[in-house]
Design a protein around this motif. Sequence first.
Motif, short mmCIF file in Angstrom:
data_model
loop_
_atom_site.label_atom_id
_atom_site.label_comp_id
_atom_site.label_asym_id
_atom_site.label_seq_id
_atom_site.Cartn_x
_atom_site.Cartn_y
_atom_site.Cartn_z
N ALA A 83 39.02 52.86 82.44
CA ALA A 83 39.00 51.62 83.22
C ALA A 83 38.68 50.43 82.33
CB ALA A 83 37.98 51.73 84.35
N THR A 84 37.79 50.61 81.37
CA THR A 84 37.46 49.53 80.43
C THR A 84 38.68 49.15 79.61
OG1 THR A 84 35.18 50.33 80.29
CG2 THR A 84 35.93 48.84 78.56
N THR A 85 39.43 50.14 79.12
CA THR A 85 40.62 49.87 78.33
C THR A 85 41.65 49.11 79.13
OG1 THR A 85 40.26 51.91 77.05
CG2 THR A 85 42.46 50.94 76.99
N VAL A 86 41.89 49.54 80.36
CA VAL A 86 42.87 48.86 81.22
C VAL A 86 42.43 47.42 81.47
CG1 VAL A 86 43.87 48.81 83.53
CG2 VAL A 86 43.64 50.99 82.32
N SER A 87 41.16 47.22 81.76
CA SER A 87 40.65 45.88 82.04
C SER A 87 40.79 44.96 80.83
CB SER A 87 39.18 45.96 82.46
OG SER A 87 38.63 44.68 82.66
N MET A 88 40.42 45.48 79.63
CA MET A 88 40.51 44.65 78.42
C MET A 88 41.97 44.33 78.08
SD MET A 88 37.41 44.07 77.55
CE MET A 88 37.01 44.12 79.29
N ALA A 89 42.86 45.30 78.27
CA ALA A 89 44.28 45.06 77.97
C ALA A 89 44.85 43.98 78.87
CB ALA A 89 45.06 46.37 78.14
N GLU A 90 44.50 44.02 80.14
CA GLU A 90 45.00 43.01 81.08
C GLU A 90 44.46 41.62 80.74
OE1 GLU A 90 43.84 44.58 84.83
OE2 GLU A 90 45.62 45.87 85.02
N LEU A 135 49.73 47.97 78.24
CA LEU A 135 49.17 47.00 79.18
C LEU A 135 48.66 45.72 78.52
CD1 LEU A 135 47.13 49.47 81.44
CD2 LEU A 135 49.46 48.63 81.78
N GLY A 136 48.50 45.75 77.21
CA GLY A 136 47.98 44.58 76.51
C GLY A 136 49.01 43.94 75.61
#
Length: 417
Positions: A219-226, A391-392
């Motif tokens: 979830a942290t990775t997805v959030s940072m990529a967005e 995603l990023g």
Amino acid sequence: MVDPSVAPLSEIVLRLLLAAGLGALIGLEREQSESGGSFAGSRTFPLIALYGALVQAFFPAVLPLVVGTLVVPLTVAYVGKIRYEGDIGLTTLVAALVTIVLGAMTTHSDRGAVVAIIAGGAVTVLLSVKDPVHEFVDRIEESERRASAKFILVVLVVLPALPNRSLDAFYGLNPRFVWLMVVFVTGLGFVAYLLGQTLGPERGIALTGIVGGFVSSTATTVSMAEKTTRNAALHHVCAFAVVTASIVMFPRALIEIAVVNPDLLPHVALPLGGMTTVGVIAAVALYWRTATDETVEPDTLTNPFRLRPALLFGAIFATVLLVADYANEWFGASGVYVTAFFSGLADVDAMTITLSRLAAEGTVSTQVATTGIVIAAIANTFLKAVLAWLLGTHRLGWLVSLVLGVVVLSGLAFLVV
């Protein structure tokens, strides 16, 4: 038990001093915080602790009676405190009662003295964080409190009711063990979630990654990529948060192994510890390129004490446990490794606990369990790089892939050694 008739006088005096010190520690906190008021303070609490220590040392049989006797004047003093100061808080009264027990523990036994020191320190810390605790509670939304209450209720009701044995109806699974591991893994994430909520939105990017890694590194990775897609200039700070969250996965796995199968820990410590060390060094190098005043928040992280995610993890864990067991039986070590890779893409915790359990039962060898856990960790690390790319921004993808690529190669190297 410390017998005053045979124990050296110096030891008895030392225990009494310890009791007085613990009482003084709690009393000073109560007086400095002005929470004790006229009820009790830096002199009363040491006396209360000595009271418990002396009774336990010389009259242990009547300890319950004398503790009950002390409750009477404490209650009278508390009523007077309410009347003259208008303070109806029970904290100081309860702290006084706990101090009696702590004093008694110091002269009960060596183990009792050690536990009294630990408990006394914990009590002092708990008393001194009144304002932060209340601020934290105020920040929690009603939906979060309800979710936590429901989960805890289910744990208290379901866990004792589950049979603690392998059941043929569940293909040989132990239902209580499965649910206990669900509670354990969720508890790890919840502790990190509490830490993040307590520190507030001003925490730095390092703690953002650490908290995110224990709650949910994916979830942290997805959030940072967005976030990088909305502001490309944040690629360095977001990459650091992703890398930190990914690295935290390794010590988290070591904690799980230490709980489930401590005998396996020395074998896994080298590859996972090596990956952690290399990852920290790489993350520090990345941090030098990051502005220290930049702060990002993983806004997708939610309270882990939710029933649906817990049930989902339980289903994944039970499935992985069965698949890994059958894969080892049918295909040997290669079947375990393939299972570890694909399950690691979804969840490292499930595979880590599964192989730790199978190694403890002797179903798989220590070497196979160690290799499988490392493969699962590498697969999940690989997933973080893929998510960063998909995603990023490309800059985020390059940075994350470079750093985590070094970590993966180091893990393979340590595994071969």
